[in-house]
Scaffold this active site. Sequence first.
Site, short mmCIF file in Angstrom:
data_model
loop_
_atom_site.label_atom_id
_atom_site.label_comp_id
_atom_site.label_asym_id
_atom_site.label_seq_id
_atom_site.Cartn_x
_atom_site.Cartn_y
_atom_site.Cartn_z
N LYS A 181 66.47 65.50 -58.14
CA LYS A 181 66.00 65.97 -56.88
C LYS A 181 65.77 64.98 -55.83
CE LYS A 181 67.15 70.14 -58.26
NZ LYS A 181 67.77 69.84 -59.71
C1 PLP Z 1 68.91 75.51 -57.78
C2 PLP Z 1 68.21 75.41 -58.82
N1 PLP Z 1 66.99 76.07 -59.39
C3 PLP Z 1 66.37 75.78 -60.49
C4 PLP Z 1 66.65 74.46 -60.96
C5 PLP Z 1 65.96 73.95 -62.19
O1 PLP Z 1 64.76 72.96 -61.95
P1 PLP Z 1 64.22 72.22 -63.24
O2 PLP Z 1 65.27 71.22 -63.90
O3 PLP Z 1 63.29 71.49 -62.58
O4 PLP Z 1 63.68 73.18 -64.24
C6 PLP Z 1 67.71 73.70 -60.54
C7 PLP Z 1 67.75 72.28 -61.34
O5 PLP Z 1 68.84 71.94 -61.17
C8 PLP Z 1 68.38 73.89 -59.29
O6 PLP Z 1 69.25 73.16 -58.89
#
Ligand code: PLP
Length: 378
Positions: A181
Amino acid sequence: MEIPFTRPYFRGNEGEAVAEAIASGWVSQGPRVRAFEQAFAQRVGAADAVATTNCTTALQLALYVSGVGPGDEVIVPSLSFIATANAVWQNGGTPVFADVDPLTGNLDAASAERAITPRTKAIMPVHQLGLPADMDPLIELARERELEIVEDAACAIGARYRSRPIGSLGPLACFSLHPRKVITTGEGGMIAVQDPEVAERLRQLRQHAMDVSDVARHAARDVVIERYPERGWNCRMTDMQAALGLTQLELLDEILAERTRVAERYTAALEHIPYLSAPYEPEYAERTWQSYSVHLAPSAPISRNELMRRLLHEGVPTRRGVMAIHLEPAYAGLDVDLPHTEMLTSETLMLPLFPGMTDEQQDYVIDCVSSHVSALAA
Ligand SMILES: Cc1ncc(COP(=O)(O)O)c(C=O)c1O
């Protein structure tokens, strides 16, 4: 030349900040987490923010305080990372997939409306790849049909919708701090919250619903016997991560500017490459360039996967476009008709993008892409 697909951006003082947390003795959730939450909330224009272990647990908690539980349906785009749907399932709910706008790849309000049933509890727009969803029609739909809204803003820190920062629009917006991110704490998540009471409940729920935080107990002059008014989880961020997060927030503007610089160079170059088109830029959005996703026309002389394969052999890693959750075995067998989602997932790919990418590195990527697509077209 070997090009990284992505790379987190650090200034060099991060080790010192993390070491200070360790030296202080606060290595689990402590004062740095609170400071990070306050700085984050201020940055995204929210009343408050609650740190968690990752964006998936942030979504899970946000859905929980929105009342999503067993038997409830939540409308989500299928064109998203699978965590979007999994968070609904983790609450005992059912994700119901709606289609996206073919230009933006974000949840389409008309399709979301068609997916509403008497069991629908919430709508979960995703600001995919950092591009804000068109929120006004979705907020209006939720208001009319008395539904909750939880935003999946995993990729969207720094983005703006109609000049307002993502994190300041709806009641709950969840961000990811994973290294892919825009800013990172290694792993981590953050919920931007508008209602202070909801923020307080979230703070308890992420700590087994205990009614006293470790910081408060540490500062207390009398014995504190904690209570557990409800059941909760352990989704605590560590103070070491928060120390890193605070340094990353200081770099956010620099990172956003760098990502925009690289993205704009891609967009200019793509004008000269047949069959490929740059991401669509709606007038209502100021996006965060978390990823740079290009569309390859189906009439192109090379398939998307073959192009990715050839690029990888030349040292240019790419990624497929955003996945379609309903096409994965985990959610297979549903009777859904999502033509825009299926088109976008099969016809897009992501190019390398990271702050500090040199012109030389980027020109190499552009030359490789161009040579495969244009040469075969000639
Ligand atoms: C659109 C979206 N939602 C949720 C997530 C989940 O994030 P995390 O890996 O911090 O749980 C991601 C991660 O790639 C994502 O791209």
